[in-house]
Design a protein around this motif. Structure first.
Motif, mmCIF file in Angstrom:
data_model
loop_
_atom_site.group_PDB
_atom_site.id
_atom_site.type_symbol
_atom_site.label_atom_id
_atom_site.label_comp_id
_atom_site.label_asym_id
_atom_site.label_seq_id
_atom_site.Cartn_x
_atom_site.Cartn_y
_atom_site.Cartn_z
ATOM 1 N N GLU A 1 54.004 -43.824 -30.615
ATOM 2 C CA GLU A 1 55.385 -43.942 -30.149
ATOM 3 C C GLU A 1 55.455 -43.903 -28.621
ATOM 4 O OE1 GLU A 1 59.680 -42.318 -31.525
ATOM 5 O OE2 GLU A 1 58.151 -40.789 -31.169
ATOM 6 N N ARG A 2 54.714 -43.004 -28.013
ATOM 7 C CA ARG A 2 54.712 -42.907 -26.550
ATOM 8 C C ARG A 2 54.179 -44.179 -25.901
ATOM 9 N NH1 ARG A 2 52.354 -36.821 -25.901
ATOM 10 N NH2 ARG A 2 54.294 -35.737 -26.367
ATOM 11 N N SER A 3 53.276 -44.866 -26.585
ATOM 12 C CA SER A 3 52.660 -46.061 -25.999
ATOM 13 C C SER A 3 53.652 -47.213 -25.805
ATOM 14 C CB SER A 3 51.479 -46.524 -26.851
ATOM 15 O OG SER A 3 51.919 -47.108 -28.063
ATOM 16 N N PHE A 4 54.721 -47.232 -26.557
ATOM 17 C CA PHE A 4 55.682 -48.326 -26.383
ATOM 18 C C PHE A 4 57.091 -47.884 -26.021
ATOM 19 C CE2 PHE A 4 56.471 -47.299 -30.822
ATOM 20 C CZ PHE A 4 57.827 -47.485 -30.945
ATOM 21 N N TYR A 5 57.457 -46.649 -26.324
ATOM 22 C CA TYR A 5 58.842 -46.210 -26.154
ATOM 23 C C TYR A 5 59.310 -46.349 -24.705
ATOM 24 C CZ TYR A 5 63.074 -43.400 -26.722
ATOM 25 O OH TYR A 5 64.374 -42.969 -26.745
ATOM 26 N N TYR A 6 58.462 -45.965 -23.762
ATOM 27 C CA TYR A 6 58.886 -46.012 -22.354
ATOM 28 C C TYR A 6 59.134 -47.436 -21.874
ATOM 29 C CZ TYR A 6 54.299 -47.553 -20.737
ATOM 30 O OH TYR A 6 53.163 -48.283 -20.504
ATOM 31 N N ARG A 7 58.642 -48.417 -22.577
ATOM 32 C CA ARG A 7 58.836 -49.835 -22.204
ATOM 33 C C ARG A 7 60.163 -50.400 -22.690
ATOM 34 N NH1 ARG A 7 52.970 -51.762 -24.296
ATOM 35 N NH2 ARG A 7 51.749 -50.463 -22.901
ATOM 36 N N LEU A 8 60.830 -49.677 -23.566
ATOM 37 C CA LEU A 8 62.085 -50.166 -24.125
ATOM 38 C C LEU A 8 63.221 -50.024 -23.121
ATOM 39 C CD1 LEU A 8 61.936 -48.526 -27.684
ATOM 40 C CD2 LEU A 8 61.272 -50.856 -27.066
ATOM 41 N N ILE B 1 50.693 -36.585 -37.400
ATOM 42 C CA ILE B 1 51.783 -36.398 -36.437
ATOM 43 C C ILE B 1 51.306 -36.736 -35.024
ATOM 44 C CG2 ILE B 1 53.154 -34.606 -35.264
ATOM 45 C CD1 ILE B 1 54.437 -35.561 -37.828
ATOM 46 N N ASN B 2 50.112 -36.312 -34.682
ATOM 47 C CA ASN B 2 49.566 -36.632 -33.360
ATOM 48 C C ASN B 2 49.387 -38.130 -33.172
ATOM 49 O OD1 ASN B 2 49.465 -34.009 -32.362
ATOM 50 N ND2 ASN B 2 47.461 -33.635 -33.264
ATOM 51 N N LYS B 3 48.931 -38.833 -34.193
ATOM 52 C CA LYS B 3 48.771 -40.294 -34.117
ATOM 53 C C LYS B 3 50.121 -40.979 -33.930
ATOM 54 C CE LYS B 3 44.596 -40.486 -36.915
ATOM 55 N NZ LYS B 3 44.030 -40.879 -38.218
ATOM 56 N N ILE B 4 51.111 -40.519 -34.684
ATOM 57 C CA ILE B 4 52.458 -41.098 -34.574
ATOM 58 C C ILE B 4 52.999 -40.882 -33.169
ATOM 59 C CG2 ILE B 4 54.864 -40.811 -35.319
ATOM 60 C CD1 ILE B 4 53.735 -40.214 -38.152
ATOM 61 N N THR B 5 52.844 -39.676 -32.644
ATOM 62 C CA THR B 5 53.347 -39.346 -31.311
ATOM 63 C C THR B 5 52.693 -40.219 -30.248
ATOM 64 O OG1 THR B 5 53.792 -37.080 -31.989
ATOM 65 C CG2 THR B 5 53.629 -37.485 -29.627
#
Length: 90
Positions: free
Chosen positions: A35-42, A28-32
């Protein structure tokens, strides 16, 4: 909702004692982090589509997990019945 579905969803007295393995938390920590590494760029529209995709993926995964749980429980029960039946024949 069948008894097995209630059991799957944790609607029983023992559901509070469920152990979640460390590897689940690690994943779960890896997924989070991923996800944070690219989500803000969308863009706003891309985020909306991504959120819908994640929601639908979660829905289908939940359905599949519930069905596998029920199938596995029934299989285990049938194996136990067969073992009892064979014991009676001995």
């Amino acid at each position: 909702e069948s008894y097995l579905e209630k059991l799957y969803y944790g609607n029983n007295a023992n559901s509070q004692n469920t152990h979640v393995p460390k590897e689940w938390y690690d994943t779960i920590n890896k997924i989070t982090k991923f996800e944070r590494s690219f989500y803000y760029r969308l863009s706003k529209n891309q985020k909306k589509k991504y959120n819908k995709f994640i929601s639908l993926t979660g829905d289908i995964t939940a359905i599949e997990c519930k069905e596998r749980f029920i199938e596995g429980f029934k299989l285990g029960f049938n194996i136990a019945l067969e073992c009892l039946h064979e014991k009676e024949e001995l």
